[in-house]
Design a protein around this motif. Structure first.
Motif, PDB file in Angstrom:
ATOM      1  N   UNK B  79     141.446 129.477  95.223  1.00  0.00           N
ATOM      2  CA  UNK B  79     140.267 130.311  95.454  1.00  0.00           C
ATOM      3  C   UNK B  79     139.069 129.916  94.606  1.00  0.00           C
ATOM      4  N   UNK B  80     139.014 128.639  94.225  1.00  0.00           N
ATOM      5  CA  UNK B  80     137.963 128.194  93.302  1.00  0.00           C
ATOM      6  C   UNK B  80     136.587 128.151  93.957  1.00  0.00           C
ATOM      7  N   UNK B  82     135.465 130.726  95.451  1.00  0.00           N
ATOM      8  CA  UNK B  82     135.012 132.117  95.461  1.00  0.00           C
ATOM      9  C   UNK B  82     133.822 132.286  94.526  1.00  0.00           C
ATOM     10  N   UNK B 108     135.374 129.659  90.632  1.00  0.00           N
ATOM     11  CA  UNK B 108     135.603 130.899  91.352  1.00  0.00           C
ATOM     12  C   UNK B 108     134.875 132.119  90.807  1.00  0.00           C
TER      13      UNK B 108
END
Lengths: 218, 218
Positions: B79-80, B82, B108
DNA sequence: TAGATTGTTAATCGATTAACAATC
DNA sequence: TAGATTGTTAATCGATTAACAATC
């Protein structure tokens, strides 16, 4: 005391036991059963008894464990009564934060020196220690023989500095850099703190949790 | 993509894969087999293939993995990409160090604010952010709705502040305090960094290593 | 003594490693 | 096609949990 080799999973839990027992002492609680401790810590009683029995029978049937004695035993197992000499490499914010942890309380280490490559920092006091220029590292280590080093420097500089320190007889690294020491020095104790790894795991958890929430809404 | 729930052991290894793959990209390496990667990272090829297959078939039989693609995939999983809004509570050395990790690179998160109870720090700039007095926390959160909070404050203050933040809708904690958030908030994502726990584990390792050396000498 | 709780063995669960058929 | 290497299933290993006899 210690019955041969104890698994890393067990060792990892000891500091948390130690913290909780410290809390119980503050609350003047004298004895505790594995069940009650498990309850407070969110573990199973079985695990606590198994863990403690790696090191010997600290409890008493029908009674439980003496909080203070157990606290001391775990401190002993962890070696918190040691006086390992430590130097910090890197006097940035992280190095400064770490200096606090090393200096204060009974944690097995004492801070011998702080080094940085920035000339401008030299002489500045941190926890009563002057920041020394990295050029004096060799001389310092030969004179004072620190046991361990804390690496609070960027990846690029870590490999060379680590090699230098190993050559100078340093016997362990508390490693905050991203450099993978244990690949090159498999026999030297290394404890890694990778903040960016931790942040990425956190990111995953937050992402998954949000995803979960969205799914539950629909 | 993700095949249901992935174990914590796997997630814990993803950031390290990500780091190594980043290194391979820097070396202009285009493809890599699980065997070669295992070799470089000190793992087994089996483990790498098992880990990656929790998320899908990123490799190609007879060829291996495309480094860049795999790097991106893992970044995606973590999820980097994000943009979670984060605030830091506590502007001491640790809070400052953490501010660097949050701000820089693609991880993220983005830093929305830094709070401290010390009046004297108010207005001081850290990474372009003014330190705000903790008394403005409520108003700030209601206005800007940060997703997560980083707790860089002492144990004594952590419980109350955490409760306040949960009430204000914070959805995750990167927790550097010793306060055990997950006991009280089992459903909120928490990632703990307990420096003192890490130091104690390090102490144990150094102690054991010294003991070993002494035994081998005799 | 009766009740409580440990220390320890046995059962279960999960994670890692090995093996190999599928396939690029 | 032949060689390499994956994806995946099966085997092994270790860690956690459950059970219970020992004993304070």
């Amino acid at each position: 005391m210690s019955k041969g080799n104890v698994s890393a999973s067990v060792i990892k839990r000891l500091p948390r036991y130690y913290r909780f027992l410290g809390g119980l002492i503050d609350q003047n609680i004298v004895r505790i059963s594995s069940g009650e401790l498990a309850n407070r810590m969110g573990l199973t009683a079985s695990q606590i008894r198994q863990d403690l029995n790696c090191f010997g029978g600290f409890g008493q049937q029908g009674y439980g464990y003496n909080v203070h004695q157990l606290y001391d035993e775990i401190g002993e197992i962890l070696g918190l009564n040691s006086h390992f000499g430590a130097i910090i490499i890197g006097a940035g914010n992280l190095g400064r934060a770490v200096a606090n942890y090393l200096s204060s309380e009974r944690r097995g280490f004492h801070l011998m020196g702080i080094f940085d490559k920035k000339e401008a920092l030299a002489g500045q006091l941190i926890k009563g220690q002057p920041v020394r220029h990295i050029s004096g590292l060799d001389e310092f280590c030969r004179a004072y023989k620190p046991d361990v080093a804390v690496l609070c420097l960027p990846y690029a500089a870590a490999a060379d500095t680590a090699e230098q320190l190993v050559r100078l007889g340093v016997k362990g690294f508390w490693n905050f850099s991203h450099y993978d020491l244990s690949l090159k020095y498999p026999d030297i104790p290394v404890e890694n703190v990778h903040l960016s790894d931790s942040l990425m795991q956190f990111c995953y958890k937050v992402k998954e949790s949000k995803k979960q929430q969205n799914e539950n809404q629909n």
